[in-house]
Scaffold this active site. Structure first.
Site, PDB file in Angstrom:
ATOM      1  CD  GLU A  56      -1.365  -2.314   2.116  1.00  0.00           C
ATOM      2  OE1 GLU A  56      -0.154  -2.616   2.022  1.00  0.00           O
ATOM      3  OE2 GLU A  56      -2.165  -2.949   2.827  1.00  0.00           O
ATOM      4  CB  CYS A  90      -0.531  -3.926   8.573  1.00  0.00           C
ATOM      5  SG  CYS A  90       0.420  -2.481   8.068  1.00  0.00           S
TER       6      CYS A  90
HETATM    7 ZN    ZN Z   1       0.821  -2.502   5.816  1.00  0.00          ZN
END
Ligand code: ZN
Length: 172
Positions: A56, A90
């Site tokens: 990301e 995350c």
């Molecule tokens: Zn991450």
């Protein structure tokens, strides 16, 4: 689960596969703005020896470049971006997405160890003042495929996984 509505020859699953082939935790993603892919990424943590180089984050850098090159305002672009990623973002990435006001995240499998969209913390929908806006998550898109790739990665011998850093920084 609604299939992604973008035209792209490189689905995030292929980015994840490329990560796997390069000794990285297999996570791949795409940032889509108005049906156009404006950023894509895969994990580059081990190659760069930088624990923040998640798929990301790599893709977000491309989005920023794209905005700059297109003379478009980052905030107004981000507010219309959908992120497609093979694994639940995350905590770090979920916070970054929130700060940038990205409204929608479509992900594959859950991230039981580090997930920021409900699995460990609920960064995506928690009521946190001054931290951007909550975003919507749609989970389960090609989840099995994402899990299979993660399993393949963690089954590999340490040697084959190449120089994984020994600090548990190879988070997804
Ligand atoms: Zn991450």
């Amino acid at each position: 689960v609604k299939p992604p509505a973008y035209r792209c020859c490189t689905p995030p699953q292929l980015c994840a596969k490329e990560a796997l082939e390069n000794g990285e935790v297999p996570v791949g993603c795409l940032m889509v703005y108005k049906d156009e892919v404006v950023g894509k990424g895969r994990n580059e943590v081990n190659e760069t020896k930088n624990a923040t180089r998640h798929a990301e984050m790599v893709a977000l850098d491309q989005v920023l470049d794209w905005c700059w090159q297109s003379s478009l305002d980052v905030k107004s672009v981000c507010e219309r971006i959908a992120l497609y990623v093979t694994v639940e973002p995350c905590i770090m990435c979920a916070a970054a997405l929130r700060l940038l006001n990205i409204p929608v995240v479509v992900y594959g499998c859950r991230n039981e160890r580090f997930g920021g969209c409900g699995s460990v913390l609920d960064v995506s929908s928690a009521d946190l003042p001054h931290t951007g806006t909550q975003f919507k998550c749609i989970s389960g898109h090609r989840a099995e495929e994402a899990v299979d790739m993660l399993k393949t990665f963690y089954k590999q011998t340490p040697k084959k996984r190449k120089k994984l850093c020994n600090t548990r920084c190879h988070v997804v």
